[in-house]
Design a protein around this motif. Structure first.
Motif, short mmCIF file in Angstrom:
data_model
loop_
_atom_site.label_atom_id
_atom_site.label_comp_id
_atom_site.label_asym_id
_atom_site.label_seq_id
_atom_site.Cartn_x
_atom_site.Cartn_y
_atom_site.Cartn_z
N LEU A 1 28.46 34.82 35.16
CA LEU A 1 29.16 35.68 34.20
C LEU A 1 28.36 36.97 34.06
CD1 LEU A 1 30.17 32.74 33.55
CD2 LEU A 1 30.58 33.53 31.24
N ALA A 2 29.02 38.08 34.31
CA ALA A 2 28.34 39.38 34.29
C ALA A 2 28.21 39.87 32.86
CB ALA A 2 29.12 40.38 35.13
N GLY A 3 27.02 40.22 32.45
CA GLY A 3 26.77 40.65 31.08
C GLY A 3 27.16 42.10 30.84
N LEU A 4 27.80 42.34 29.69
CA LEU A 4 28.19 43.71 29.33
C LEU A 4 27.92 43.95 27.86
CD1 LEU A 4 31.70 43.96 31.06
CD2 LEU A 4 29.63 45.17 31.76
N THR A 5 27.40 45.12 27.56
CA THR A 5 27.23 45.54 26.16
C THR A 5 27.88 46.91 26.00
OG1 THR A 5 25.20 44.28 25.80
CG2 THR A 5 25.54 46.18 24.39
N PRO A 6 29.00 46.96 25.28
CA PRO A 6 29.65 48.27 25.11
C PRO A 6 28.74 49.24 24.35
CG PRO A 6 30.67 46.60 23.70
CD PRO A 6 29.72 45.87 24.60
N LEU A 7 28.76 50.49 24.80
CA LEU A 7 27.92 51.52 24.17
C LEU A 7 28.66 52.11 22.98
CD1 LEU A 7 26.77 53.17 27.51
CD2 LEU A 7 25.32 51.83 25.97
N ILE B 1 34.67 52.68 28.81
CA ILE B 1 33.72 52.45 29.90
C ILE B 1 33.59 50.95 30.17
CG2 ILE B 1 31.25 52.56 30.55
CD1 ILE B 1 31.14 55.27 29.02
N CYS B 2 33.47 50.19 29.09
CA CYS B 2 33.31 48.74 29.20
C CYS B 2 34.51 48.11 29.91
CB CYS B 2 33.12 48.15 27.81
SG CYS B 2 32.75 46.41 27.82
N VAL B 3 35.72 48.55 29.54
CA VAL B 3 36.94 48.01 30.16
C VAL B 3 36.97 48.35 31.65
CG1 VAL B 3 39.46 48.15 30.17
CG2 VAL B 3 38.23 47.98 28.00
N GLU B 4 36.56 49.57 31.98
CA GLU B 4 36.50 49.97 33.40
C GLU B 4 35.52 49.08 34.17
OE1 GLU B 4 37.19 54.66 32.31
OE2 GLU B 4 35.43 54.11 33.49
N GLN B 5 34.40 48.80 33.50
CA GLN B 5 33.40 47.92 34.14
C GLN B 5 33.97 46.54 34.40
OE1 GLN B 5 30.02 48.52 31.24
NE2 GLN B 5 28.86 48.66 33.14
N TRP C 1 28.85 44.20 16.76
CA TRP C 1 30.09 44.93 16.99
C TRP C 1 31.18 43.94 17.41
CZ3 TRP C 1 31.46 49.37 20.91
CH2 TRP C 1 32.03 50.45 20.22
N GLU C 2 31.04 42.73 16.90
CA GLU C 2 31.97 41.67 17.27
C GLU C 2 33.42 42.06 17.00
OE1 GLU C 2 29.19 41.20 15.54
OE2 GLU C 2 28.04 39.57 16.42
N ARG C 3 33.63 42.90 15.97
CA ARG C 3 35.01 43.23 15.59
C ARG C 3 35.75 44.01 16.67
NH1 ARG C 3 35.03 48.55 13.50
NH2 ARG C 3 32.88 49.30 13.30
N ARG C 4 35.00 44.63 17.58
CA ARG C 4 35.68 45.40 18.63
C ARG C 4 35.95 44.57 19.89
NH1 ARG C 4 35.39 50.96 16.98
NH2 ARG C 4 36.97 51.37 18.56
N VAL C 5 35.48 43.33 19.90
CA VAL C 5 35.67 42.49 21.10
C VAL C 5 37.15 42.27 21.43
CG1 VAL C 5 35.30 40.17 22.06
CG2 VAL C 5 33.40 41.40 21.02
N PRO C 6 38.01 41.95 20.43
CA PRO C 6 39.42 41.70 20.76
C PRO C 6 40.07 42.86 21.53
CG PRO C 6 38.98 41.02 18.51
CD PRO C 6 37.74 41.71 19.00
N GLU C 7 39.81 44.10 21.11
CA GLU C 7 40.49 45.21 21.80
C GLU C 7 39.96 45.41 23.22
OE1 GLU C 7 39.40 49.33 20.29
OE2 GLU C 7 38.63 48.08 18.63
N ILE C 8 38.67 45.07 23.42
CA ILE C 8 38.11 45.17 24.78
C ILE C 8 38.80 44.15 25.69
CG2 ILE C 8 36.04 44.87 26.21
CD1 ILE C 8 34.39 45.79 23.74
N GLU D 1 41.62 42.64 25.26
CA GLU D 1 43.04 42.98 25.41
C GLU D 1 43.23 44.11 26.42
OE1 GLU D 1 45.71 43.39 21.99
OE2 GLU D 1 47.03 42.91 23.69
N ALA D 2 42.44 45.16 26.26
CA ALA D 2 42.58 46.32 27.16
C ALA D 2 42.25 45.94 28.61
CB ALA D 2 41.68 47.45 26.68
N ALA D 3 41.40 44.93 28.76
CA ALA D 3 41.03 44.50 30.11
C ALA D 3 42.10 43.57 30.70
CB ALA D 3 39.68 43.81 30.09
N GLY D 4 43.12 43.29 29.90
CA GLY D 4 44.22 42.46 30.38
C GLY D 4 43.84 40.99 30.52
N LEU D 5 42.95 40.55 29.65
CA LEU D 5 42.46 39.18 29.78
C LEU D 5 43.01 38.24 28.70
CD1 LEU D 5 38.80 40.05 30.75
CD2 LEU D 5 40.45 38.90 32.23
#
Lengths: 313, 223
Positions: A227-233, A272-276, A296-303, A305-309
């Protein structure tokens, strides 16, 4: 499908070949249960499992097992992080039995940040084992049904063997030095019996791809789910902090430029995170992502969703 | 050698307060080599203490001496009288010497002038670094002669961790080399990198400090 080792949701999702998503939930620096409830509400139904950190960066927080039980009650599947910094092999094996008994069946094995970075820098560390030895210990507990000392996992001679059936995780840092050794260290974790790997957060995609190529050359991607780790900036400041203060992390200048050019830094960070994520899905051997949205857990759902997952399997 | 550094002068000064007849006793072995508690350092500390006492109007007779070693009984013979005459001994030996002096002269107050640090080597003039943790079960043969127990901040046997950057340890990048980078480089140069692919099992720590205070008995040497 091959037989499940622990039967957790995370294991099922990965075994079925779905692109998995895990997130992170940092327990509170107090006994405040509401912090967990609030964070859990953002993540429920959005991710497959949630890492509960173990006094990360050596700052005292609610224990990962206690917070994990609370998260479980909120409908999340926890991944309990266990570090080797604060407990010896006696305490760790005892906690593994306890965690399993409480329904916590994913465990991530870590060496742990040195205490010098935390809020008790004058404390004594333990490091009786390292993360690789911890993975091996959990594997032996599950598959050989023995403790590190060799004793069988049963309450008495005549009692039944009741071993903790854990889905075993490990970490990998593709960006630490020496670079050529990083994939060897992953191979050692695979040899020790790790089932899934979550990587350090990735900004330098080229270096990550180079590392994944080495992983594939050794055929490791077929033996372990990565699992590739990501931390949105969130801001330019955060990007600079990650670049300058976290060993092994490089944040390429073009991300900093993108963030500094726009008004809404957070939205750009998420973009940027979604593109990644989209790029990572194309890499052979990447079985999912691990989203470490720090406080920043509250922003996880939109990430997600935007990633189509969404929806999750 | 066992390395040590002198305690802050204020701490020493506070410790010896009230003494009328102080013996500052140096040690001619390790702490002489690491320039912390040899004859020269005894002289300097005595002078500073005399000066400070004079300024404060404190009367304290200070006697100086240095013996070959404070961790062997026989060397104390030469200074027995001086020790017994003093009302306090400020030992400039390592923690071993301080305790041994106090054991031999059990009625005497023996105070430590040094903070004992580690088993180390003189890396260059004025720089000493740790090399051995005294674990009692030497693993150097496996790691190209570089000890992960002593030289990795986390004593990892399957290192390096993610905190290794440009050959340095994240715990203190200015002062600590990553022990595992050193091991990697050494084994690479010896064409033995494949050794690092082997998983190192959990260590038996019982031969070191974790087994309780150590004791070596050599039957063949006993009198």
């Amino acid at each position: 499908m091959s037989e499940l080792k622990a039967g957790t949701n995370l294991e099922r999702v990965l075994q079925a070949g779905h692109f998995a998503i895990t997130a992170e939930l940092g327990p509170p620096k107090s006994a405040d249960v509401d912090v967990i409830k609030t964070k859990a509400a953002y993540l429920k139904g959005i991710v497959d499992a949630v890492n509960i950190t173990d006094n990360q960066t050596a700052i005292v927080r609610m224990s990962s097992i206690a917070a994990g039980v609370l998260a479980l009650k909120e409908g999340l599947e926890p991944v309990i992080q266990i570090t080797c910094r604060d407990r010896n092999r006696i305490a760790i094996q005892s906690d593994v039995l306890g965690a399993y008994a409480l329904g916590l069946k994913n465990i991530l094995c870590l060496t742990g940040d040195h205490q010098v970075f935390g809020n008790h820098s004058t404390s004594k560390n333990v490091f009786d084992m390292d993360s690789i030895q911890l993975i091996q210990a959990l594997k032996n507990m599950r598959d050989e049904k023995v403790f590190i000392c060799g004793d069988e996992i049963k309450n008495s001679k005549k009692a039944p063997v009741v071993e903790p059936r854990i889905f075993i995780g490990g970490a990998a840092n593709p960006f630490g030095d020496p670079f050529e050794f990083r994939v060897i260290r992953l191979a050692k974790k695979v040899n020790a019996g790790v089932d899934f790997i979550q990587t350090q957060c990735i900004y330098d995609m080229e270096r990550f791809e180079k590392w994944m190529k080495q992983v594939r050359e050794r055929g490791l991607h077929k033996k372990v789910k990565i699992l590739a780790g990501l931390t949105p900036l969130k801001s330019v400041g955060m990007a600079k902090y990650m670049r300058d203060n976290v060993a092994g992390l490089t944040v390429p200048d073009y991300y900093l430029e993108r963030l500094s050019k726009v008004e809404d830094k957070a939205a750009e960070g998420i973009k940027i995170c979604v593109e990644q994520i989209k790029r990572l899905r194309e890499i052979e051997g990447v079985a999912g992502i691990h989203l470490m949205a720090i406080e920043w857990e509250r922003r996880v759902p939109e990430i997600v969703e935007a990633a189509g997952l969404l929806p999750r399997p | 050698m066992i390395t040590a550094v002198q305690k802050p002068f204020e701490e020493i000064s506070e410790m010896v307060k009230g003494s009328q007849n102080l013996l500052i006793l140096g040690c001619g072995s390790c702490v002489t080599v690491c320039m912390a508690g040899g004859e020269k350092e005894v002289g300097i500390l005595a002078s500073i203490l005399r000066l400070a006492n004079k300024e404060k109007g404190v009367s304290m007779e200070i006697v100086e001496d240095t013996i070959e070693r404070q961790c062997d009984r026989e060397f104390f013979d030469d200074v027995k009288e001086k020790i017994e005459r003093a009302d306090a001994v400020l030992s400039m030996a390592c923690g071993v010497g301080v305790q041994f002096c106090s054991e031999i002269f059990s009625r005497q107050i023996v105070l430590p002038a040094l903070n004992t640090r580690f088993y180390g080597a003189t890396e260059q003039q004025g720089v000493w670094t740790e090399r051995c943790a005294g674990c009692g079960d030497c693993v150097l043969a496996k790691f190209g002669g570089i000890c992960p127990v002593a030289r990795c901040s986390k004593s990892l046997l399957n290192g390096p961790c993610g905190g290794s950057q440009d050959g340095k340890c994240e715990v203190d990048p200015e002062n600590i080399d990553c022990g595992w980078q050193l091991i990697y480089d050494r084994l690479k140069s010896l064409n033995l990198l494949s050794r690092l692919e082997e998983n190192e099992p959990v260590k038996d720590w019982s031969s070191g400090r974790d087994g309780g205070p150590g004791k070596i008995v050599r039957e063949d040497m006993l009198l």
